[in-house]
Design an enzyme around this catalytic site. Structure first.
Site, PDB file in Angstrom:
ATOM      1  N   ASP A  96       2.069   5.916   7.298  1.00 24.52           N
ATOM      2  CA  ASP A  96       2.402   5.095   6.135  1.00 24.52           C
ATOM      3  C   ASP A  96       1.676   6.069   4.876  1.00 24.52           C
ATOM      4  O   ASP A  96       2.847   5.857   3.964  1.00 24.52           O
ATOM      5  CB  ASP A  96       1.561   3.652   5.804  1.00 24.52           C
ATOM      6  CG  ASP A  96       0.094   3.759   6.412  1.00 24.52           C
ATOM      7  OD1 ASP A  96      -0.383   4.768   6.842  1.00 24.52           O
ATOM      8  OD2 ASP A  96      -0.348   2.551   6.736  1.00 24.52           O
ATOM      9  N   ASN A  97       0.584   6.570   4.856  1.00 25.29           N
ATOM     10  CA  ASN A  97       0.093   7.366   3.793  1.00 25.29           C
ATOM     11  C   ASN A  97       0.985   8.658   3.772  1.00 25.29           C
ATOM     12  O   ASN A  97       1.266   9.147   2.408  1.00 25.29           O
ATOM     13  CB  ASN A  97      -1.197   7.377   4.026  1.00 25.29           C
ATOM     14  CG  ASN A  97      -2.087   8.025   2.734  1.00 25.29           C
ATOM     15  OD1 ASN A  97      -1.900   9.431   2.721  1.00 25.29           O
ATOM     16  ND2 ASN A  97      -2.775   7.573   2.076  1.00 25.29           N
TER      17      ASN A  97
END
Length: 459
Positions: free
Chosen positions: A273-274
């Site tokens: 996600d990051n």
């Protein structure tokens, strides 16, 4: 004499450095508190909620599932009840015997008018099981806009409309940048009906200092800062990046990275996600925005050991992705920052720590509680607030010991599997239980093995 003078200058510099750093932290904290009040206490309905289906962009909702997560039925149902006229849902499991499937089928029967599909399969593109789980739905999704939500997240009915508005919407919507928005995300807001001590501490962490700094950093918007509980982005943008974080020279003209791109390229990361958010930011030069909704993160029966290992996992992952920020982290916590500022104040202004520290902790707590109230949309009852304050104190006291232990290791555990974190946050599978001074905290009996199994990636 010269040595004494040099030592005095050093103490003076350190004292002023502690005061300046303290002022910076308070500026960020108050910015986060103010931004939380403005964004989450004054929500308005989105005009997209009542628009005609043909006039709004379609959205494909992707939900990766594995087992019976806390509050799973209500979490999944919240996507079936979105007040938005044009969306489809993909409910993804890797195994046809997954325990989540009976709940999924109940919801499909309850909401026959909603376009929803079950995807039973996984495509092995990397070590990250979430990415493998999502690959088939990612390829078969009808729409360019994708909304990826974790299975332990519940959202309000207006969340999708607000999010699309932030991604594509009117110029008067509060954005963090003039550049095109490539990703819309939501602040995690923890809640639990099973009030184990670890669960309470997790709530105190996510709903106060984490949320405060997360909102402040995204308000300043100097770099990507995204948690992937609930993210909305365009597949056409993701198909241009590969996670290398190298700027694309002709990005404005539609250029893309060579080689493998898209969701599959992020299967090598644990914190995909990051990395997706950072890739859209750095490779395409685009920006992110927060919606005016939260991602309600259902916390189960979490023990203190569970909480500690959860924090250890993400500190170790961040260490290999943003080392400088991870090293500075303990100095942003109330105990360390307050203690250093108290020493500096005593040296510079002759203010006794016995006055400075109580005032510091009271004000810090009041700001954190205000942030929590903003996110929850209500004022917490007194009895619940007292229990919350106790968990907050435990969280603040545990912050530095957890960081200290985590910073000297690189092995993490996630979803019952162990990984070795490598450069840039990439991971490889590990076997056995790592050794360490907190090894007794691990749950269950496992056989120690220091070997690593090779990563098999589909060609």
């Amino acid at each position: 004499m010269i040595l004494a003078d040099g030592y005095g200058i050093l103490k003076l510099c350190l004292a002023w450095a502690s005061i300046v750093w303290y002022a910076i932290l308070w500026s960020l904290g108050l910015l986060g508190c103010r931004a939380a009040r403005r964004r989450y206490r004054n929500q308005r309905p989105s005009p997209l909620a009542s628009a005609d289906a043909s006039s709004v962009p379609g959205v494909s909702i992707l939900r990766p599932l594995k087992g019976l997560d806390t509050n799973l039925y209500e979490n999944l149902e919240s996507t079936f009840t979105q007040e938005y006229p044009n969306y489809e849902i993909f409910l993804c499991v890797a195994d046809e015997n997954d325990q989540a499937l009976p709940i999924v089928r109940d919801l499909l029967a309850k909401y026959p008018h909603v376009r929803a599909r079950v995807m039973i399969d996984e495509e092995n593109v990397g070590v990250n099981p979430k990415i493998n789980n999502l690959m088939r739905s990612y390829r078969e999704a009808t729409n360019d806009i994708l909304w990826v939500l974790d299975s332990n997240v519940m959202v309000a009915p207006g969340t999708l409309a607000h999010s699309v508005e932030a991604l594509d919407g009117p110029a008067d919507f509060p954005t963090t940048s003039r550049r095109r928005i490539a990703l819309v995300h939501h602040v995690p807001f923890a809640w639990s009906s099973e009030y184990a001590l670890g669960s309470r501490i997790e709530e105190a962490f996510l709903n106060t200092n984490h949320a405060k700094m997360y909102i402040a950093i995204n308000t300043v918007a100097v770099d990507s800062c995204v948690v992937g509980k609930s993210n909305l982005y365009r597949r056409s943008d993701l198909e241009r990046v590969d996670g290398s974080l190298k700027p694309i020279a002709n990005a404005a003209e539609g250029g893309s990275q060579p080689g493998q791109k898209g969701l599959a390229a992020f299967g090598r990361f644990l914190a995909e996600d990051n990395m997706i958010a950072s890739a859209l930011w750095h490779e395409l030069g685009l920006r992110h925005d927060l919606s005016c909704d939260v991602a309600r993160n259902a916390v189960g029966n979490m023990s203190v050991a569970d909480y500690i290992w959860r924090r250890v996992r993400w500190i170790r992952v961040r260490k290999h992705m943003v080392l400088a920020a991870t090293l500075v982290e303990p100095f942003s916590e109330s105990v360390m920052a307050g203690s250093l500022a108290a020493i500096g104040s005593r040296y510079l202004f002759d203010i006794t720590p016995w006055l400075f520290l109580p005032l510091h902790f009271i004000l810090w707590l009041l700001v954190d509680l205000d942030v929590c109230d903003s996110l929850s949309g209500r004022r917490v009852p007194l009895l619940s607030r007292l229990a919350f304050i106790g968990a907050w104190v435990a969280r603040e006291l545990l912050a530095f010991p957890i960081w200290l232990f985590a910073i000297f290791g690189s092995e993490v555990e996630w979803r019952g599997r162990r990984y070795q974190v490598m450069k840039n946050g990439e991971v490889k599978r590990a076997q056995g239980v790592g050794k360490g001074p907190l090894g007794w905290l691990r749950l269950g009996n496992r056989t120690s093995n220091n070997g690593y199994e090779p990563l098999e990636v589909a060609e």
